[in-house]
Scaffold this active site. Sequence first.
Site, PDB file in Angstrom:
ATOM      1  N   GLU A 122      44.933  15.707  12.887  1.00 51.98           N
ATOM      2  CA  GLU A 122      43.934  16.393  13.701  1.00 51.98           C
ATOM      3  C   GLU A 122      44.406  16.301  15.152  1.00 51.98           C
ATOM      4  OE1 GLU A 122      39.105  16.617  14.401  1.00 51.98           O
ATOM      5  OE2 GLU A 122      39.985  14.771  13.647  1.00 51.98           O
ATOM      6  N   ALA A 133      36.893  14.103  21.333  1.00 48.94           N
ATOM      7  CA  ALA A 133      37.327  12.709  21.465  1.00 48.94           C
ATOM      8  C   ALA A 133      38.833  12.549  21.333  1.00 48.94           C
ATOM      9  CB  ALA A 133      36.612  11.851  20.433  1.00 48.94           C
ATOM     10  N   HIS A 134      39.589  13.569  21.745  1.00 49.25           N
ATOM     11  CA  HIS A 134      41.047  13.489  21.783  1.00 49.25           C
ATOM     12  C   HIS A 134      41.498  13.399  23.239  1.00 49.25           C
ATOM     13  CE1 HIS A 134      41.877  14.794  17.503  1.00 49.25           C
ATOM     14  NE2 HIS A 134      40.591  15.059  17.633  1.00 49.25           N
ATOM     15  N   ASP A 241      25.556  14.506   9.039  1.00 44.79           N
ATOM     16  CA  ASP A 241      24.959  13.220   9.411  1.00 44.79           C
ATOM     17  C   ASP A 241      23.688  13.368  10.239  1.00 44.79           C
ATOM     18  OD1 ASP A 241      26.119  14.155  11.745  1.00 44.79           O
ATOM     19  OD2 ASP A 241      27.146  12.280  12.243  1.00 44.79           O
ATOM     20  N   ASP A 267      34.152  12.544   8.686  1.00 43.88           N
ATOM     21  CA  ASP A 267      34.739  12.400  10.031  1.00 43.88           C
ATOM     22  C   ASP A 267      34.505  10.973  10.534  1.00 43.88           C
ATOM     23  OD1 ASP A 267      36.156  13.219  12.287  1.00 43.88           O
ATOM     24  OD2 ASP A 267      34.408  14.093  13.284  1.00 43.88           O
ATOM     25  N   GLY A 303      33.717  11.195  16.352  1.00 46.19           N
ATOM     26  CA  GLY A 303      33.661  10.902  14.936  1.00 46.19           C
ATOM     27  C   GLY A 303      32.258  10.465  14.551  1.00 46.19           C
TER      28      GLY A 303
END
Length: 377
Positions: A122, A133-134, A241, A267, A303
């Site tokens: 990913e 969140a990268h 979620d 995730d 995530g």
Amino acid sequence: MSLTLADARVVTPEGVHDGWLTIEDGRITHVGQGRAPRAGHSLGGRYVVPGFVDIHNHGGAGGSFPTGDQDAARAAVELHRRHGTTTMVASLVTATVPKLEAAASSLADLCDDGLLAGLHFEGPYISAARCGAHDPALLREPSPGEFERLVKAGRGHVRMLTIAAELPGALDTIRAARAHGVLAALGHSDATYEQTLDGIEAGATVATHLYNAMPPLGHRAPGPVAALLQDERVTVELVNDGVHVHPAMVRLACSAAGPHRTALITDAMAAAGAGDGAYVLGALQVTVSGGVARLTEGGSIAGSTLTMDAAFRRAVQEVGLTLPEAAVTASLTPARVLGLDDTIGSIAADKAADLVVLTDELEVAGVMRRGSWVTEP
């Protein structure tokens, strides 16, 4: 050794029936209705669904797949198995190419051992505008030649690449992925509707966590969501979620794509099963509070702490899927994405005995993998 599971409510794609199944040498040999022909292990009327298949997972139990640490990876797999995930792909996040190669090489050992079903890159070929969140400093333009280095490091176990279709070199890299037998997934993308269609035409067949890290659905600029939902060649991932996607939007996606093109994913990151606190995802600091993972700096969702049993339960109780539909989205569809639906993903004779026993409240009462109990009901 032969084992009969009796007094079960067996969930198949065709429906739910009172019945039984027999297992020999790790495989299902018979599935029947009514009273079992011989005494066996009574499940007391509890549901039996196929083992869950998670094609997008970054870790759990405090362990993170992106580190490449094998002991941490084993702990994560064990945690998710107890929650019903019997087949799992390890997802990495954006990093330098040498770090990605090292992590892939290490985790490939666990794929060789059958602990993992493959690897998912990913990043790093994703959009800076939608990187979530990268680490934006580590993003790169897609390169078919460079991607081949990552495939080589994975020693035949690379299953998926998430890529932004609008980036220079993306379409050629999608074609290269397909040539290597790697699934191309569109995500973390700022693409237009038309650019997304170009990515699909180049060979992309998966949508990485639909809705998240992409432009929202619009009535004048439909964006990637519309392109991905309407194309029969594409399977859409959903993080069910209650944080990533509202149940109404999960319902919309399931209605538009159908269970046969919808894959529930977790995730999950290291905090799954490990509680609130401070964690690291790739190179970035993450704070988990109330079970929600966010970047410590900036607050982007980082995530989840989801497990597949909870995603399945929410699909039935909040989204409104039937038990067979939920089982398809949590097991059969992701198995088909991986090309493994002939051996896993549903309860049928000659398939692997990967099973989850659920209570009336859809809580996990037992998990079996390849005919052996992970947790016995």
